[in-house]
Design an enzyme around this catalytic site. Structure first.
Site, PDB file in Angstrom:
ATOM      1  N   ALA A   1       0.837  -1.208   0.000  1.00 33.25           N
ATOM      2  CA  ALA A   1       0.000   0.000   0.000  1.00 33.25           C
ATOM      3  C   ALA A   1       0.869   1.254   0.000  1.00 33.25           C
ATOM      4  O   ALA A   1       0.617   2.199  -0.768  1.00 33.25           O
ATOM      5  CB  ALA A   1      -0.929  -0.010   1.214  1.00 33.25           C
ATOM      6  N   THR A   2       1.911   1.263   0.818  1.00 40.73           N
ATOM      7  CA  THR A   2       2.793   2.440   0.844  1.00 40.73           C
ATOM      8  C   THR A   2       3.577   2.547  -0.460  1.00 40.73           C
ATOM      9  O   THR A   2       3.800   3.653  -0.969  1.00 40.73           O
ATOM     10  CB  THR A   2       3.742   2.379   2.057  1.00 40.73           C
ATOM     11  OG1 THR A   2       2.957   2.254   3.240  1.00 40.73           O
ATOM     12  CG2 THR A   2       4.599   3.622   2.155  1.00 40.73           C
TER      13      THR A   2
ATOM     14  N   GLU B   1      10.629  -2.707  -2.794  1.00 39.18           N
ATOM     15  CA  GLU B   1      10.600  -4.056  -2.205  1.00 39.18           C
ATOM     16  C   GLU B   1       9.392  -4.085  -1.290  1.00 39.18           C
ATOM     17  O   GLU B   1       9.421  -3.514  -0.194  1.00 39.18           O
ATOM     18  CB  GLU B   1      11.879  -4.310  -1.402  1.00 39.18           C
ATOM     19  CG  GLU B   1      13.145  -4.292  -2.236  1.00 39.18           C
ATOM     20  CD  GLU B   1      13.307  -5.521  -3.111  1.00 39.18           C
ATOM     21  OE1 GLU B   1      12.482  -6.442  -3.029  1.00 39.18           O
ATOM     22  OE2 GLU B   1      14.271  -5.540  -3.892  1.00 39.18           O
TER      23      GLU B   1
ATOM     24  N   CYS C   1       9.919 -10.086   5.269  1.00 38.94           N
ATOM     25  CA  CYS C   1       9.201  -9.951   3.996  1.00 38.94           C
ATOM     26  C   CYS C   1       9.191 -11.272   3.253  1.00 38.94           C
ATOM     27  O   CYS C   1       8.144 -11.752   2.850  1.00 38.94           O
ATOM     28  CB  CYS C   1       9.833  -8.848   3.163  1.00 38.94           C
ATOM     29  SG  CYS C   1      11.607  -9.014   2.980  1.00 38.94           S
TER      30      CYS C   1
HETATM   31  P1  NAD Z   1       4.929   0.490   5.903  1.00 36.27           P
HETATM   32  O1  NAD Z   1       4.707   0.522   4.445  1.00 36.27           O
HETATM   33  O2  NAD Z   1       3.784   0.764   6.800  1.00 36.27           O
HETATM   34  O3  NAD Z   1       6.058   1.539   6.330  1.00 36.27           O
HETATM   35  C1  NAD Z   1       7.332   1.513   5.729  1.00 36.27           C
HETATM   36  C2  NAD Z   1       7.903   2.924   5.720  1.00 36.27           C
HETATM   37  O4  NAD Z   1       7.149   3.755   4.844  1.00 36.27           O
HETATM   38  C3  NAD Z   1       7.920   3.624   7.078  1.00 36.27           C
HETATM   39  O5  NAD Z   1       9.155   4.268   7.213  1.00 36.27           O
HETATM   40  C4  NAD Z   1       6.783   4.632   6.940  1.00 36.27           C
HETATM   41  O6  NAD Z   1       6.923   5.766   7.743  1.00 36.27           O
HETATM   42  C5  NAD Z   1       6.879   5.012   5.492  1.00 36.27           C
HETATM   43  N1  NAD Z   1       5.653   5.568   4.910  1.00 36.27           N
HETATM   44  C6  NAD Z   1       4.390   5.350   5.306  1.00 36.27           C
HETATM   45  N2  NAD Z   1       3.530   5.994   4.476  1.00 36.27           N
HETATM   46  C7  NAD Z   1       4.275   6.614   3.540  1.00 36.27           C
HETATM   47  C8  NAD Z   1       3.979   7.402   2.390  1.00 36.27           C
HETATM   48  N3  NAD Z   1       2.725   7.679   2.054  1.00 36.27           N
HETATM   49  N4  NAD Z   1       5.010   7.834   1.635  1.00 36.27           N
HETATM   50  C9  NAD Z   1       6.278   7.521   1.949  1.00 36.27           C
HETATM   51  N5  NAD Z   1       6.632   6.792   3.037  1.00 36.27           N
HETATM   52  C10 NAD Z   1       5.628   6.338   3.817  1.00 36.27           C
HETATM   53  O7  NAD Z   1       5.560  -0.954   6.177  1.00 36.27           O
HETATM   54  P2  NAD Z   1       6.003  -1.607   7.573  1.00 36.27           P
HETATM   55  O8  NAD Z   1       4.759  -1.928   8.340  1.00 36.27           O
HETATM   56  O9  NAD Z   1       7.069  -0.799   8.206  1.00 36.27           O
HETATM   57  O10 NAD Z   1       6.693  -2.963   7.057  1.00 36.27           O
HETATM   58  C11 NAD Z   1       5.980  -4.152   6.885  1.00 36.27           C
HETATM   59  C12 NAD Z   1       5.727  -4.438   5.425  1.00 36.27           C
HETATM   60  O11 NAD Z   1       6.922  -4.310   4.685  1.00 36.27           O
HETATM   61  C13 NAD Z   1       5.241  -5.832   5.158  1.00 36.27           C
HETATM   62  O12 NAD Z   1       4.216  -5.815   4.194  1.00 36.27           O
HETATM   63  C14 NAD Z   1       6.446  -6.549   4.573  1.00 36.27           C
HETATM   64  O13 NAD Z   1       6.155  -7.638   3.744  1.00 36.27           O
HETATM   65  C15 NAD Z   1       7.123  -5.446   3.860  1.00 36.27           C
HETATM   66  N6  NAD Z   1       8.552  -5.705   3.752  1.00 36.27           N
HETATM   67  C16 NAD Z   1       9.063  -5.972   2.514  1.00 36.27           C
HETATM   68  C17 NAD Z   1      10.394  -6.261   2.378  1.00 36.27           C
HETATM   69  C18 NAD Z   1      10.973  -6.588   1.023  1.00 36.27           C
HETATM   70  O14 NAD Z   1      12.180  -6.632   0.860  1.00 36.27           O
HETATM   71  N7  NAD Z   1      10.163  -6.801   0.019  1.00 36.27           N
HETATM   72  C19 NAD Z   1      11.233  -6.247   3.492  1.00 36.27           C
HETATM   73  C20 NAD Z   1      10.690  -5.949   4.738  1.00 36.27           C
HETATM   74  C21 NAD Z   1       9.337  -5.666   4.840  1.00 36.27           C
END
Ligand code: NAD
Length: 476
Positions: free
Chosen positions: A231-232, A250, A284
């Site tokens: 979503a982000t 990612e 992830c």
């Molecule tokens: P999140 O998307 O809620 O937050 C991640 C980051 O994005 C935070 O620093 C947050 O402050 C920032 N953010 C939030 N809204 C934003 C916006 N509108 N614009 C820019 N930045 C914004 O994710 P989370 O809860 O921290 O992490 C969990 C998720 O991440 C899980 O879905 C997991 O699968 C995924 N993940 C993916 C990988 C990968 O390598 N593919 C690795 C780790 C986690």
């Protein structure tokens, strides 16, 4: 090149003292106990603007160094991480919740120095695409400028290094916004790196979503490296559009593992367990749904139950524990909701599923759920926690169809005594990486990235370096 030896912090408190907020601050609490770990600065978009300006000012001199010179700094940064490893691991354990031992905090800090060294060592030559005597054309990779990095809370230090190391190696400077759940770990890591890096290259801005949004839209940022939820990721695509930023995304996953009917369940049980439960499932590319054939179903379930019984969960600072709490209340609520959905559908809970709501911390017990339908929410949605659904299959074609049935495709795995057979199945799975007889085993030399809505762009290896450069063709 600087010859400063890395300063070693004696304890995590020394690191906290180094990053003590100058202005507004807020408490950060330990997810295992609820106690305050320290205070994080509340940075704003004004702080972000200042960091971007400083990063832009520092970039030309850094980009003008040779690869060998920049790699030298990355190796010094690895030395600095190693000199501070135990203090960094303790801070990480207290803030993120992950135990010191097992594939957790010490492992994560070790991965930071390993990734820095590996990223320093890659050879990057121009790609010669035509050289036929009459003409010569080659693709060179120039610095992009300033990279904006946005990270999650599950592996906060390691994922920051995945973003910082290739960015710096390619001659860019970096403005990094850590997750609001784990800013202290990343600020401390940044302070340790900045001990040895030239001034102005790396800035950590500890803000919330507003700062993330501003970074994604910022005209002074040339590329966003983002790791977090799908979503982000979509929000970042939208907010970066007006400046046509390069993106590496990612995003979330819901990785399938398919066990074939020729395995020895005892032999694969430990790797299956850690594939799913590494970092207490908050990974992830963890194994999030396991497909097992009828013939081996009970044996695989039993072997996993035996493994689960052997793996202690508790406060991460206790050396005995290898599983910890969920990092935050929202993630705890997701896991609890999905396991309840499984229970109420009649699925069989083999172990776990019964959290002690009166105990402190966001602990959710290791949970294995059998006899669950493929469309159950615990299977179809990303749990990102210690609850593994085990789905029975009769026909391998059905298992492959179920594995491919979601709109995400980060990793996957195939488990078989016959590697050729496993590779044939792997080739049919829609995921960025398919591991054979292991799951989630990332390696700095091997490119990693998602398929479908798990994102785009590659990290790691030479492909990861190229993604932090702007390709320039010189033909003549
Ligand atoms: P999140 O998307 O809620 O937050 C991640 C980051 O994005 C935070 O620093 C947050 O402050 C920032 N953010 C939030 N809204 C934003 C916006 N509108 N614009 C820019 N930045 C914004 O994710 P989370 O809860 O921290 O992490 C969990 C998720 O991440 C899980 O879905 C997991 O699968 C995924 N993940 C993916 C990988 C990968 O390598 N593919 C690795 C780790 C986690």
């Amino acid at each position: 090149m600087s010859t400063q030896p890395a300063t070693a912090a004696a304890t995590y408190r020394d690191l906290l003292a180094r990053i003590a907020p100058q202005g507004d601050s807020r408490p950060i609490n330990d997810p295992a106990t609820g106690e305050e770990v320290g205070r994080a600065p509340v940075h704003t978009t004004t702080d972000l603007d200042a960091a971007v300006s400083a990063a832009r000012a520092a970039q030309p001199a850094w980009g003008a160094l040779s690869h060998a010179e920049r790699s030298g700094y990355l190796n010094q940064a690895a030395d600095a991480v190693e000199a501070n490893a135990e203090a960094l691991a303790e801070l990480l354990s207290r803030e993120q919740g992950k135990p010191l031992n097992g594939p957790n905090a010490r492992f994560e800090v070790g991965a930071c120095s390993a990734w820095l060294r590996a990223t320093a060592a890659f050879e990057l030559e121009p790609d010669v695409v035509v050289d036929d005597g009459a003409s010569h054309a080659a693709i060179h990779y120039r610095p992009l400028g300033v990279v904006g990095a946005i990270g999650p809370w599950n592996w906060p230090m390691m994922i920051s290094i995945w973003q910082i190391a290739p960015s710096l190696r390619m001659g860019n400077t970096v403005v990094l916004k850590p997750s609001e759940h784990t800013p202290l770990s990343v600020l401390a890591l940044g302070a340790v790196l900045n001990d040895v890096l030239p001034a102005g290259l790396l800035h950590v801005v500890s803000g919330g979503r507003d700062v993330g949004e501003a970074l994604s839209a910022h005209p002074g940022i040339d590329k966003i490296m983002f790791t977090g939820s799908t979503a982000t990721g979509k929000a970042i695509i939208r907010s970066s559009a007006d400046t046509v930023k390069r993106l590496t995304l990612e995003l979330g996953g819901n990785d399938a593992g398919i066990v074939l009917d020729d395995v020895d369940p005892q032999a694969i049980a430990e790797d299956l367990f850690w594939g799913a439960f590494i970092n207490t499932g908050q990974t992830c590319a963890a194994l999030k749904r396991l497909y097992v054939p009828d013939a081996l179903y009970d044996q695989v379930c039993d072997a996993l139950m035996e493994m689960a019984a052997k793996m202690p969960m508790g406060n991460g600072l206790d050396e005995a524990n290898v599983l910890g709490p969920l990092q935050n209340q929202a993630q705890y609520d997701i896991v609890a909701r999905l396991v309840e959905a499984a229970k109420s559908s009649g699925a069989r809970v083999l172990t776990g599923g019964n959290p002690d709501a009166s105990a402190p911390g966001y602990f959710y017990p290791t949970t294995l759920v059998a006899d669950i339908d493929n469309d159950n929410p615990l299977v179809a949605q990303e749990q990102f926690g210690p609850a593994l659904p085990i789905i029975r299959y009769t026909d391998l074609e059905d298992a492959i169809a179920m594995a491919n049935g979601l709109d995400v495709g980060l990793g996957a795995s195939v488990w078989s005594a016959d590697p050729d057979r496993a590779r044939e199945v792997a080739a049919r799975i829609e995921a960025g990486t398919v591991w054979i007889n292991k799951h989630g085993a990332v390696d700095p030399r091997i490119p990693f990235g998602g398929a479908k809505q798990s994102g785009y762009g590659l990290e790691f290896g030479v492909a990861g370096l190229k993604a932090l450069g702007t390709p320039q063709v010189i033909a003549g």
